[in-house]
Design a protein around this motif. Structure first.
Motif, PDB file in Angstrom:
ATOM      1  N   GLN A  82       0.827  -1.201   0.000  1.00  0.00           N
ATOM      2  CA  GLN A  82       0.000   0.000   0.000  1.00  0.00           C
ATOM      3  C   GLN A  82       0.863   1.252   0.000  1.00  0.00           C
ATOM      4  O   GLN A  82       0.507   2.270  -0.584  1.00  0.00           O
ATOM      5  N   HIS A  83       2.009   1.173   0.676  1.00  0.00           N
ATOM      6  CA  HIS A  83       2.970   2.281   0.699  1.00  0.00           C
ATOM      7  C   HIS A  83       4.310   1.726   0.234  1.00  0.00           C
ATOM      8  O   HIS A  83       4.934   0.930   0.918  1.00  0.00           O
ATOM      9  N   GLY A  84       4.758   2.139  -0.933  1.00  0.00           N
ATOM     10  CA  GLY A  84       6.034   1.648  -1.431  1.00  0.00           C
ATOM     11  C   GLY A  84       5.925   1.140  -2.852  1.00  0.00           C
ATOM     12  O   GLY A  84       4.847   1.070  -3.443  1.00  0.00           O
ATOM     13  N   ALA A  85       7.064   0.761  -3.413  1.00  0.00           N
ATOM     14  CA  ALA A  85       7.132   0.340  -4.808  1.00  0.00           C
ATOM     15  C   ALA A  85       6.693  -1.114  -4.953  1.00  0.00           C
ATOM     16  O   ALA A  85       6.955  -1.949  -4.078  1.00  0.00           O
ATOM     17  N   PRO A  86       6.029  -1.472  -6.051  1.00  0.00           N
ATOM     18  CA  PRO A  86       5.643  -2.868  -6.272  1.00  0.00           C
ATOM     19  C   PRO A  86       6.842  -3.725  -6.646  1.00  0.00           C
ATOM     20  O   PRO A  86       7.862  -3.233  -7.110  1.00  0.00           O
ATOM     21  N   VAL A  87       6.694  -5.031  -6.442  1.00  0.00           N
ATOM     22  CA  VAL A  87       7.735  -6.003  -6.761  1.00  0.00           C
ATOM     23  C   VAL A  87       7.161  -6.967  -7.789  1.00  0.00           C
ATOM     24  O   VAL A  87       6.100  -7.565  -7.561  1.00  0.00           O
ATOM     25  N   GLU A  88       7.833  -7.128  -8.931  1.00  0.00           N
ATOM     26  CA  GLU A  88       7.313  -7.922 -10.034  1.00  0.00           C
ATOM     27  C   GLU A  88       8.009  -9.278 -10.147  1.00  0.00           C
ATOM     28  O   GLU A  88       9.211  -9.391  -9.904  1.00  0.00           O
ATOM     29  N   PHE A  89       7.209 -10.281 -10.546  1.00  0.00           N
ATOM     30  CA  PHE A  89       7.720 -11.613 -10.860  1.00  0.00           C
ATOM     31  C   PHE A  89       7.065 -12.076 -12.156  1.00  0.00           C
ATOM     32  O   PHE A  89       5.892 -11.786 -12.398  1.00  0.00           O
ATOM     33  N   SER A  90       7.802 -12.806 -12.972  1.00  0.00           N
ATOM     34  CA  SER A  90       7.242 -13.400 -14.174  1.00  0.00           C
ATOM     35  C   SER A  90       7.491 -14.901 -14.146  1.00  0.00           C
ATOM     36  O   SER A  90       8.606 -15.340 -13.877  1.00  0.00           O
ATOM     37  N   LEU A  91       6.429 -15.680 -14.394  1.00  0.00           N
ATOM     38  CA  LEU A  91       6.548 -17.141 -14.354  1.00  0.00           C
ATOM     39  C   LEU A  91       6.843 -17.652 -15.762  1.00  0.00           C
ATOM     40  O   LEU A  91       6.049 -18.349 -16.381  1.00  0.00           O
ATOM     41  N   ASP A  92       8.011 -17.294 -16.286  1.00  0.00           N
ATOM     42  CA  ASP A  92       8.364 -17.646 -17.663  1.00  0.00           C
ATOM     43  C   ASP A  92       9.683 -18.395 -17.771  1.00  0.00           C
ATOM     44  O   ASP A  92      10.220 -18.523 -18.855  1.00  0.00           O
ATOM     45  N   GLU A  93      10.226 -18.862 -16.650  1.00  0.00           N
ATOM     46  CA  GLU A  93      11.551 -19.465 -16.680  1.00  0.00           C
ATOM     47  C   GLU A  93      11.526 -20.977 -16.470  1.00  0.00           C
ATOM     48  O   GLU A  93      12.558 -21.583 -16.256  1.00  0.00           O
ATOM     49  N   CYS A  94      10.345 -21.573 -16.543  1.00  0.00           N
ATOM     50  CA  CYS A  94      10.233 -23.000 -16.250  1.00  0.00           C
ATOM     51  C   CYS A  94      10.769 -23.836 -17.411  1.00  0.00           C
ATOM     52  O   CYS A  94      10.388 -23.636 -18.567  1.00  0.00           O
ATOM     53  N   THR A  95      11.653 -24.771 -17.096  1.00  0.00           N
ATOM     54  CA  THR A  95      12.211 -25.673 -18.112  1.00  0.00           C
ATOM     55  C   THR A  95      11.985 -27.131 -17.756  1.00  0.00           C
ATOM     56  O   THR A  95      12.524 -28.016 -18.424  1.00  0.00           O
TER      57      THR A  95
END
Length: 434
Positions: free
Chosen positions: A367-380
């Motif tokens: 709510q206060h602060g920068a968002p943190v991003e993740f992408s689920l695209d590294e699965c091998t």
């Protein structure tokens, strides 16, 4: 399409894909959209981007990024049928993070029918140099319908300059206040003299009283400015302190979104678009400082509570990933002292056997602060469960660490039990359904 040209588009749900080629040294690129009336936004809520992923009307939402075979895409979903009648244009923009567009190869924007997957318009942007933001295209009303125009207007002032140009109020970093100049030295005292009596034909009048001071008008309260900062956790920089980002209280919202569209290889080796009932589940294992442990997930209707232990709540079960908000899990940061650790993970409930060919995005948004991003695209590997992020209480501060562990359950072992074993939670599991 050449720059400046236009083409009609269906007045239906569209998917806008911003794409480029990934290479060493290429800056990250982000897609955004602005809903305009008379060339300006009506409020900061008309700006849709990574920190504000959905418009209140449901007409535009930011779906996130995925990487496939060296190509990166960032996607917006636009439902023109839901755009409010006063909105005249929907501007489609791109911003570069960590460099200029002169270093971004093969940049393009493509518009496709979200239901069928057919591309209805595409603009390839070339010749960029020092620009750090671009208006690549726009939807605009014409004779009762909608058209797409290839724009290609560049900015050297980044996302902030582009946003403020359309009327967005941007949260600027605080700067030190200027110090007042030193006061000039006091003038030497004037020697006193005997009072002079004016001639009888001159009448001395006392000075007129000064008017009472008028208080300056109080400006009306304004909405909180838009925050453009973000944090992307990588292998090189895997963790971040929520306290250092300003996220020390309020709600931490964890959002999971995914696309229902998948590519499959058909006869003759051609790629086609298939639609499946893909159902992903956002989950969290928790351990409190008093020793209590548990799980928050849709399976077994374990949705949790926000104002009582475990202070974590899942707002529902999105069965398709095609809604405006996806799945959302909220952590009450006002009870940071009650958390020992939280593991955020994602499972595939049905529609696929592995994350290897899926495109999903998870965002931790304090709510206060920068968002943190993740992408689920590294699965091998053939993995139906991903341990995404571990949040631990370190001296009263919650530290988020990127895990990105795609786990392969042994035969007969559930994804939840597999995550438990990998992180030593030590819980007893029983079969459940939703």
């Amino acid at each position: 399409m050449p720059k400046g040209s236009n083409a009609p588009v269906p007045t239906t749900a569209l998917r806008v894909e911003l794409g480029w080629r990934s290479e060493p040294g290429v800056p990250d690129v982000d897609a955004s959209a602005l809903l305009l009336v008379a060339g300006k936004v009506r409020s900061d809520g008309d700006f849709v981007f990574y920190n504000q992923p959905g418009h209140s009307s449901g007409a535009v939402r930011h779906e996130g990024k995925h990487t496939t075979a060296g190509k990166v895409t960032d996607t917006l979903f636009v439902d023109l049928a839901r755009v409010e009648g006063t909105v005249e244009r929907v501007v489609l923009a791109a911003s570069a993070d960590g460099g200029t567009f002169g270093r971004v190869p093969d940049l393009y924007i493509a518009v496709s029918d979200a239901a069928r997957g057919d591309v209805v318009a595409r603009f390839d942007s070339a010749g960029a140099t020092v620009e750090t933001a671009f208006v690549l295209g726009e939807f605009y009303r014409r004779q009762g319908g909608w058209k797409f125009r290839a724009v290609g207007q560049g900015y050297s002032s980044g996302l902030e300059g582009l946003a403020t140009d359309f009327g967005i109020t941007v949260d600027e970093p605080q700067r030190a206040a200027p110090q007042p100049a030193p006061a000039p030295p006091a003038a030497p005292p004037v020697p006193s003299r005997a009072p002079v009596t004016p001639p009888p034909y001159l009448t001395a009048k006392p000075p007129a009283p000064a008017p009472p001071p008028v208080a300056p008008p109080v400006p009306p309260p304004s909405a909180a400015p838009v925050r453009l900062g973000k944090v992307t956790l990588t292998k090189a920089a895997p963790s971040v302190s929520l306290a250092k980002q300003g996220g020390t209280s309020g709600a931490l919202r964890v959002n999971l979104n995914w696309q229902t569209r998948r590519q499959t290889r058909g006869w003759g080796g051609r790629w086609s678009t298939a639609h499946t009932d893909l159902d992903l589940d956002l989950c969290a294992l928790y351990e409190l400082t008093d020793g209590r442990k548990g799980v928050v997930q849709a399976l077994g209707n374990a949705f949790g509570l926000l104002d009582r232990p475990p202070y974590i709540h899942l707002d529902g079960d999105d069965r398709t990933g095609g809604t405006t908000s996806g799945e959302n899990l909220t952590v009450n940061l006002d009870h940071t002292r009650d958390f020992r650790r939280i593991l955020v993970f994602v499972t595939i409930y049905e529609g696929a056997n592995s994350f290897a060919d899926l495109h999903a995005t998870v965002t931790l948004r304090p709510q206060h602060g920068a968002p943190v991003e993740f992408s689920l695209d590294e699965c091998t590997v053939p993995s139906p469960v991903c341990a995404l992020a571990l949040i631990t209480n370190t001296g009263g501060d919650l530290v988020v660490r990127r895990e990105a562990q795609y786990l392969v359950p042994p035969r007969g072992v559930s994804p939840q039990r597999t995550v438990d074993r990998a992180y030593g939670w030590g819980m007893n599991w029983t079969p459940g359904r939703k």
